[in-house]
Every structure is written in structure tokens, then in C-alpha cells.
Design a protein around this motif. Structure first.
Motif, PDB file in Angstrom:
ATOM      1  N   GLY A 121     -38.456 -22.058  -0.767  1.00 23.92           N
ATOM      2  CA  GLY A 121     -37.122 -22.600  -0.655  1.00 23.92           C
ATOM      3  C   GLY A 121     -36.209 -21.655   0.112  1.00 23.92           C
ATOM      4  N   TYR A 122     -36.517 -20.359   0.057  1.00 19.46           N
ATOM      5  CA  TYR A 122     -35.716 -19.377   0.802  1.00 19.46           C
ATOM      6  C   TYR A 122     -35.784 -19.651   2.299  1.00 19.46           C
ATOM      7  N   GLU A 123     -36.963 -19.999   2.774  1.00 22.76           N
ATOM      8  CA  GLU A 123     -37.141 -20.309   4.197  1.00 22.76           C
ATOM      9  C   GLU A 123     -36.267 -21.506   4.593  1.00 22.76           C
ATOM     10  N   ILE A 124     -36.240 -22.512   3.734  1.00 23.22           N
ATOM     11  CA  ILE A 124     -35.421 -23.692   4.013  1.00 23.22           C
ATOM     12  C   ILE A 124     -33.941 -23.324   3.982  1.00 23.22           C
ATOM     13  N   CYS A 125     -33.547 -22.540   2.998  1.00 23.23           N
ATOM     14  CA  CYS A 125     -32.143 -22.145   2.885  1.00 23.23           C
ATOM     15  C   CYS A 125     -31.711 -21.334   4.102  1.00 23.23           C
ATOM     16  N   LYS A 142     -37.116 -29.621   6.478  1.00 22.08           N
ATOM     17  CA  LYS A 142     -36.286 -29.274   7.639  1.00 22.08           C
ATOM     18  C   LYS A 142     -35.987 -30.499   8.492  1.00 22.08           C
ATOM     19  N   ARG A 143     -36.982 -31.359   8.694  1.00 26.71           N
ATOM     20  CA  ARG A 143     -36.760 -32.590   9.471  1.00 26.71           C
ATOM     21  C   ARG A 143     -35.780 -33.513   8.765  1.00 26.71           C
ATOM     22  N   ARG A 144     -35.980 -33.703   7.474  1.00 27.48           N
ATOM     23  CA  ARG A 144     -35.123 -34.617   6.704  1.00 27.48           C
ATOM     24  C   ARG A 144     -33.679 -34.113   6.665  1.00 27.48           C
ATOM     25  N   LEU A 145     -33.500 -32.799   6.557  1.00 24.12           N
ATOM     26  CA  LEU A 145     -32.150 -32.232   6.540  1.00 24.12           C
ATOM     27  C   LEU A 145     -31.389 -32.594   7.806  1.00 24.12           C
ATOM     28  N   ASP A 184     -27.419 -39.942  -3.819  1.00 23.85           N
ATOM     29  CA  ASP A 184     -28.590 -40.490  -3.139  1.00 23.85           C
ATOM     30  C   ASP A 184     -29.632 -39.393  -3.146  1.00 23.85           C
ATOM     31  N   VAL A 185     -30.831 -39.706  -3.568  1.00 21.15           N
ATOM     32  CA  VAL A 185     -31.883 -38.709  -3.689  1.00 21.15           C
ATOM     33  C   VAL A 185     -32.915 -38.915  -2.595  1.00 21.15           C
ATOM     34  N   CYS A 186     -33.249 -37.856  -1.904  1.00 21.35           N
ATOM     35  CA  CYS A 186     -34.273 -37.862  -0.866  1.00 21.35           C
ATOM     36  C   CYS A 186     -35.215 -36.703  -1.167  1.00 21.35           C
ATOM     37  N   VAL A 187     -36.497 -36.958  -1.202  1.00 21.51           N
ATOM     38  CA  VAL A 187     -37.475 -35.943  -1.591  1.00 21.51           C
ATOM     39  C   VAL A 187     -38.317 -35.552  -0.390  1.00 21.51           C
ATOM     40  N   ALA A 188     -38.567 -34.249  -0.256  1.00 16.09           N
ATOM     41  CA  ALA A 188     -39.495 -33.722   0.751  1.00 16.09           C
ATOM     42  C   ALA A 188     -40.459 -32.797   0.024  1.00 16.09           C
ATOM     43  N   HIS A 189     -41.726 -32.884   0.363  1.00 13.87           N
ATOM     44  CA  HIS A 189     -42.747 -32.133  -0.371  1.00 13.87           C
ATOM     45  C   HIS A 189     -43.230 -30.881   0.339  1.00 13.87           C
TER      46      HIS A 189
END
Length: 186
Positions: A42-46, A20-23, A9-14
Motif C-alpha cells: 500500500g505504501y507504493e500506491i500511496c 494505480k489504473r483505477r485511481l 461508492d466502493v471500488c475494489v482493486a486486488h
């Protein structure tokens, strides 16, 4: 477009905040992150994933045009499980996702004899505790040298010793009420 054909299932965030909300809403198994984003990285998200007690076991795959070895190493130090250099083929993406899925399965695997978590799980737990800046103790008991110093030990004795150590550690955890902060690996 081909990922749903493989069962993903693919979910995209821009943007970073949206990601962060979608995760937190969907708790995916794997996240494919661009290193460079318009409003962050992406490091910030990780890092947010690895610090969150409900998300830190998510697999993280970075993708980037940056091919510098130091950048790849930095990405992995931020908590990544893999790094794809753009452009890449769909076959390469599929192989990487399979590799990360295998890693995630190992994260869930427990030792058949002791029911303790395996190395991958232990590594994730320690990294998570470090990122949380939590105080914890890590103790290692190695039984490999024991066989060399006590040649009379039989296979069954070895299994009994492992089980006795497991019971001891379990009792210690219960006595000291360490359930949330205790890790064991044998």
C-alpha cells in the motif's frame, strides 16, 4: 457492504497496477489501502498518489494487522492520513473516514480574509512539491510579533496590513510568473 449505505461508492482493486489504473480513472476522495499486498505494498500506491499532480489530494487510510509503532509512523511518512489496525469495527472505520473527510474539507478551505489556502492545503502542496523534487520557495510572514512591538496598531490596521501583504504577494506572483510554484500562508 455497509459503506454504500453511508453514501460511499466502493471500488475494489486486488493488485498494485490495477489500483494505480483505477485511481486515475475514478479519482476517489479517499482510498483504503492494505499495507501488505500480494504484488507490492500500500505504501507504493500511496507514494504514487502523493507524486501524481492529479491525485495527491486524495485521502489515504492504511489498514494492517501490523501494530508496531514504527510501522504506523512509517506509513504516515509515506503520505497516509490515518492508520487502522486490523481487526477494527465498522464504527471505527466510519469514525476514521469522517476524520479524513474533515481533513479533506480543511484542505479545500481558504482563509475568509485573505483567500489564501489554510495550513492543511499548504502542507499537502509542500509535500507534493518535495515528492516531485521540484524547486520552490516557501516564505512565512508572521504578524503575531508585530502587535507586540507596535502597540498602536488597531484591529482595522491589522486587517489592512494583512490585505496589503496579500496584494503584495499576489502582485509578486504575477510579476515573477510563479503561479504553479508559489505558496503563501498567513
Amino acid at each position: 457492504k455497509k459503506l454504500p449505505e453511508l453514501g460511499y461508492d466502493v471500488c475494489v482493486a486486488h493488485c498494485v497496477d490495477s489500483a494505480k489504473r483505477r485511481l486515475k480513472q475514478i479519482h476517489p476522495d479517499i482510498v483504503l489501502l492494505d499495507v501488505m499486498l500480494g504484488d507490492g505494498s500500500g505504501y507504493e500506491i500511496c507514494r504514487a498518489i502523493r507524486e501524481d499532480p492529479t491525485l495527491y489530494r486524495i485521502g489515504v487510510v492504511y489498514q494492517s494487522m501490523i501494530k508496531d509503532k514504527e510501522e504506523v509512523q512509517y506509513a504516515m511518512e509515506q503520505g497516509g492520513d490515518s492508520y487502522l489496525e486490523k481487526p477494527y469495527t465498522f464504527a471505527t472505520l466510519q469514525a476514521t473516514l469522517n476524520q479524513v473527510n474533515t481533513l479533506l474539507m480543511k484542505d479545500k478551505t481558504r482563509d475568509a480574509q485573505t483567500n489564501l489556502p489554510g495550513y492543511i492545503r499548504l502542507k499537502r502542496e509542500v509535500e507534493h512539491l518535495i515528492k516531485q523534487k521540484r524547486t520552490f520557495a516557501l516564505t512565512e510572514f508572521s504578524l503575531e510579533g508585530f502587535e507586540l512591538t507596535n502597540v498602536k496598531i488597531k484591529s482595522q490596521d491589522h486587517e489592512d496590513m494583512v490585505m496589503a501583504m496579500t496584494r503584495f504577494l499576489s502582485d509578486l506572483v504575477k510579476t515573477l510568473r510563479l503561479k504553479k510554484y508559489f505558496l503563501a500562508h498567513m
